[in-house]
Design an enzyme around this catalytic site. Structure first.
Site, PDB file in Angstrom:
ATOM      1  CB  CYS A  86      -2.667 -52.479  37.766  1.00  0.00           C
ATOM      2  SG  CYS A  86      -2.257 -54.047  36.988  1.00  0.00           S
ATOM      3  CG  ASP A  87      -5.376 -46.543  39.279  1.00  0.00           C
ATOM      4  OD1 ASP A  87      -4.267 -46.034  39.567  1.00  0.00           O
ATOM      5  OD2 ASP A  87      -6.439 -46.165  39.787  1.00  0.00           O
ATOM      6  CB  SER A  88      -7.041 -50.280  43.048  1.00  0.00           C
ATOM      7  OG  SER A  88      -6.433 -51.490  42.638  1.00  0.00           O
TER       8      SER A  88
END
Length: 235
Positions: A86-88
């Site tokens: 995941c990455d934001s």
């Protein structure tokens, strides 16, 4: 994913050291392990831009999520597991913002954000590590999940709009100096002290905090049903 994979319920690995992501998955009742990825995020983005041209904030979030998942999936410890990366990335007025890291950068970000509405994009990438045979450095360029003959995966970017209040300069500096926003995309967290400065969240709150269990469920279903042509997008 084959029926044999479904029958034995493959292990889930979270490719992240984020305590918030761990807490969300634990609260969702999921069993998982943590194996932290080792990815040079600026270098990954720079290589992608050089090869493919400018990336949108949503594309950047998904690229980094994919890179992290594939980094962990390439390791022996992930054999036979599903690996979630995941990455934001925060978008304000069409500009992508990652983690501020420094107090003065966080202060300036909040001065820009107050009274405005931005979008937090969280990329989710789920890899069937049993099928991963290439490492991060050679597998993401120009490839779509399930179409390189070597990697079975599914991806989705969840995009959520956030409207900020109008904290004073003093409140902004106090918050920045607390250290909380320095390692957060967009320089804020919903579950922390910034909550009082956020007026409205339109979309998936858990994805803003770091990971969406609903998105993870959709990605697992996609792998069970077979590869899809390209990652989806949700808002």
């Amino acid at each position: 994913m084959s029926s044999a994979h479904r029958d034995r319920a493959p292990r889930l690995i979270l490719a992240s050291a984020s305590p918030s992501r761990r807490q969300i998955l634990e609260a969702a009742g999921l069993d998982f392990e943590v194996v932290v990825s080792e990815v040079d995020e600026p270098a990954v983005v720079a290589s992608a831009v050089e090869a493919l041209g400018p990336l949108s904030p949503a594309e950047e979030a998904l690229l980094l999520a994919r890179t992290k998942a594939e980094d962990v999936a390439s390791r022996g410890a992930a054999r036979g597991a599903l690996v979630l990366g995941c990455d934001s990335v925060f978008e304000l007025d069409g500009v992508a913002y990652g983690k501020p890291y420094e107090i003065e950068v966080a202060v300036e970000r909040w001065r820009q954000m107050r009274g405005s509405t931005g979008t937090l994009h969280t990329g989710h990438w789920l890899v069937d590590a049993a099928s991963a045979t290439r490492t991060t450095g050679s597998s993401w360029l120009g490839q779509q999940p399930g179409h390189d003959g070597e990697l079975q995966a599914a991806g989705e970017t969840v995009s959520t709009r956030i409207t900020f209040g109008r904290p004073t300069d003093e409140q902004i500096r106090t918050y920045a100096e607390s250290g909380e926003p320095l390692n957060c995309a967009g320089a804020f967290t919903l579950e922390g002290a910034a909550a009082e400065f956020i007026e409205h969240v339109d979309g998936d709150r858990e994805s803003v905090i770091g990971v969406s269990p609903a998105a993870l469920a959709r990605l697992r279903a996609q792998l069970e049903d077979g590869p899809v042509p390209q990652p989806g997008s949700s808002s």
